[in-house]
Design an enzyme around this catalytic site. Structure first.
Site, mmCIF file in Angstrom:
data_model
loop_
_atom_site.group_PDB
_atom_site.id
_atom_site.type_symbol
_atom_site.label_atom_id
_atom_site.label_comp_id
_atom_site.label_asym_id
_atom_site.label_seq_id
_atom_site.Cartn_x
_atom_site.Cartn_y
_atom_site.Cartn_z
ATOM 1 N N VAL A 10 7.195 -15.545 0.400
ATOM 2 C CA VAL A 10 7.409 -16.993 0.246
ATOM 3 C C VAL A 10 8.330 -17.513 1.355
ATOM 4 O O VAL A 10 8.118 -18.606 1.907
ATOM 5 C CB VAL A 10 7.979 -17.318 -1.156
ATOM 6 C CG1 VAL A 10 8.256 -18.802 -1.297
ATOM 7 C CG2 VAL A 10 7.019 -16.837 -2.243
ATOM 8 N N ALA B 108 19.231 -14.271 5.260
ATOM 9 C CA ALA B 108 19.807 -12.976 4.862
ATOM 10 C C ALA B 108 18.740 -12.130 4.197
ATOM 11 O O ALA B 108 18.020 -12.608 3.313
ATOM 12 C CB ALA B 108 20.966 -13.196 3.898
ATOM 13 N N LYS C 196 8.054 -19.090 -17.635
ATOM 14 C CA LYS C 196 7.596 -20.397 -17.135
ATOM 15 C C LYS C 196 7.458 -21.419 -18.263
ATOM 16 O O LYS C 196 7.865 -22.572 -18.122
ATOM 17 C CB LYS C 196 6.268 -20.216 -16.402
ATOM 18 C CG LYS C 196 6.416 -19.395 -15.112
ATOM 19 C CD LYS C 196 5.061 -18.965 -14.568
ATOM 20 C CE LYS C 196 5.192 -18.105 -13.322
ATOM 21 N NZ LYS C 196 3.932 -17.435 -12.945
HETATM 22 N N1 HSE Z 1 3.087 -12.886 -10.827
HETATM 23 C C1 HSE Z 1 2.821 -14.277 -11.019
HETATM 24 C C2 HSE Z 1 1.350 -14.475 -11.335
HETATM 25 C C3 HSE Z 1 3.162 -15.141 -9.844
HETATM 26 O O1 HSE Z 1 0.583 -13.520 -11.386
HETATM 27 O O2 HSE Z 1 0.967 -15.619 -11.535
HETATM 28 C C4 HSE Z 1 4.628 -15.390 -9.744
HETATM 29 O O3 HSE Z 1 5.134 -15.934 -10.907
#
Ligand code: HSE
Length: 440
Positions: A14, A43, A205
């Protein structure tokens, strides 16, 4: 005006995308932000990798604390992940008066209350668009775009790995373990996929989205989490025959009793847009009282899609960092002194509908006994499918599958009746129970 100065912690996929997109679109981003945005320092313990990602003119260090200690840095991007050192560094960056941009859903879902309180006290912003559904601007939608609404519920496919696996299981009729191996080979699943396949990532999430939707504190410990590891190809097939697809959903709902907060496989009617989200894509449906049902769809992971969210946060902070802290958008959409004490309900109090599969002896009276127990518990049946014994167990089989769809029922009541059904001598295997969301 001098560009706002950014320090990046973690130069992985990212971080690399963030450099690329910032460079490629720098003029447009500057026109939007009102000022240039420059990553001045990176870093990473792998300094060679960081140097390659950052290119010329960017200071590369191995110690993240050098970035935090640099008085020139206005914003720290945390892309390390996890709750360990990342938590320390985020808290130190806040204490040093830096704004923070993070993609770290695990950190915020578990320690968000502490982190947002620290940021509020210090008058800095913690932005986390990249933490939920990658490139989809769902945090922005919940926090700002839908601000007029009393949000009633939201449901999302918010883990690409599991959606890829479920899509493959359905398309190819394969079992979970086979598809997982293939997903790992193709790079869709991590070498250690536990957080994804056990629903933990989706749980982080949906916990964040629930807090934003209902103005409650982040409470990952109260979320009910189930993954997809126990799903059988057979149930995906039966669901299809009944007009449903099985998706791993993160669901949060406002009810008269409290907030539902849960992740589990769910039957979704095939005609719903959400049921047709395939492969590694993500989608979130949000229902607000004024707007009705809205849908957000896109890539939930990946270098540039996630960078898109990180940079959106950088632009927001660039626009707002000189504003009086009290006039910025609150971290969790609601002002911290106006959070609700609505309780997250235990799973036994959740009300939803169910898919039940019972492997039963194919003999007279079995169906009547099963439906009788459901009726006594007050659980209304929506549909019943019974397969021919030969089809289920081969020629001459004396067993069959009985599939029952129920109308809405309280989970605790369903648990009780399932225990009674399981105890019947004519019920031959553990009963499969998958929740069903009509999303209407
Ligand atoms: N590993 C997550 C996914 C993506 O498969 O959607 C990052 O949250």
């Amino acid at each position: 005006m001098k560009p706002i100065q950014v320090g990046l912690l973690g130069a992985g996929t990212v971080g690399s995308g963030t450099f690329k997109v910032l460079k490629r679109n720098q003029e447009e981003i500057k026109r939007r932000a009102g000022r240039g945005i420059e990553i001045a320092m990176v870093a990473d313990i792998d300094t060679a990798r960081a140097r390659e990602v950052a290119g010329e003119g960017v200071k590369v260090v191995s110690d993240a604390r050098e970035v935090i200690a640099n008085p020139e840095i206005d914003i720290v991007i945390e892309l390390i992940g996890g709750y360990g050192i990342a938590k320390q560094l985020v808290l130190e960056a806040i204490a040093a008066g830096k704004h923070v941009v993070t993609a770290n859903k695990a950190l915020l879902a578990v320690h968000g209350t502490e982190i947002f309180a620290a940021a509020h006290a210090r008058g800095v912003m913690v932005a986390f668009e990249a933490a939920v559904a990658g490139g989809i601007p769902i945090i922005k939608a919940l926090r700002e775009g839908l601000t007029a609404n009393s949000i009633q519920w939201l449901a999302g496919i918010i883990n690409g790995t599991t959606n890829f696996i479920l899509s493959e299981m359905r398309d190819k009729g394969l079992d979970f373990a086979t598809v997982l191996k293939e997903a790992q080979r193709l790079g869709y699943a991590e070498a250690d996929p536990t957080f994804d396949i056990e629903g933990v990532d989706a749980g982080h999430k949906v916990t964040l989205m629930s807090a934003l939707a209902f103005g409650i504190p982040v409470q990952f410990d109260k979320a009910h989490i189930e993954g997809i590891t126990k799903l059988a190809a057979q149930d995906i097939k039966y669901a299809e025959q009944l007009g449903y697809r099985i998706k791993l959903l993160g669901v949060t709902k406002r009810t008269a009793k409290g907030i539902e907060l849960r992740v589990h496989p769910s039957l979704v009617p095939s005609k719903r847009l959400l049921a047709n989200v395939e492969g590694a894509m993500n989608a979130v449906v949000v229902h607000g009282d004024a707007v009705g049902t809205t849908l957000y769809y896109g890539k939930g992971a990946g270098s540039e899609p996630t960078a898109s969210a990180v940079i959106a946060d950088l632009v927001d902070i660039t626009r707002l960092h000189t504003a009086d802290a009290a006039h910025r958008v609150p971290h969790l959409a609601f002002h911290p002194d106006a959070l609700s004490d609505l309780q997250v309900l235990p799973m036994s109090e959740v009300v939803t509908s169910y898919y039940l599969r019972l492997r039963v002896a194919d003999q007279a009276g079995v169906l009547a006994k099963v439906t009788g127990l459901l009726a006594t518990a007050g659980i209304s049946i929506d549909a019943v499918l019974q397969r021919e014994a030969d089809e289920v167990g081969g020629e001459g089989s004396t067993q069959t599958d009985l599939i029952i769809l129920t109308h809405d029922a309280r989970e605790g009541t369903v648990n009780d009746v399932l225990a009674e059904l399981q105890a019947l001598p004519t019920v031959l295997e553990p009963i499969v129970r998958i929740r069903k969301e009509e999303l209407s």
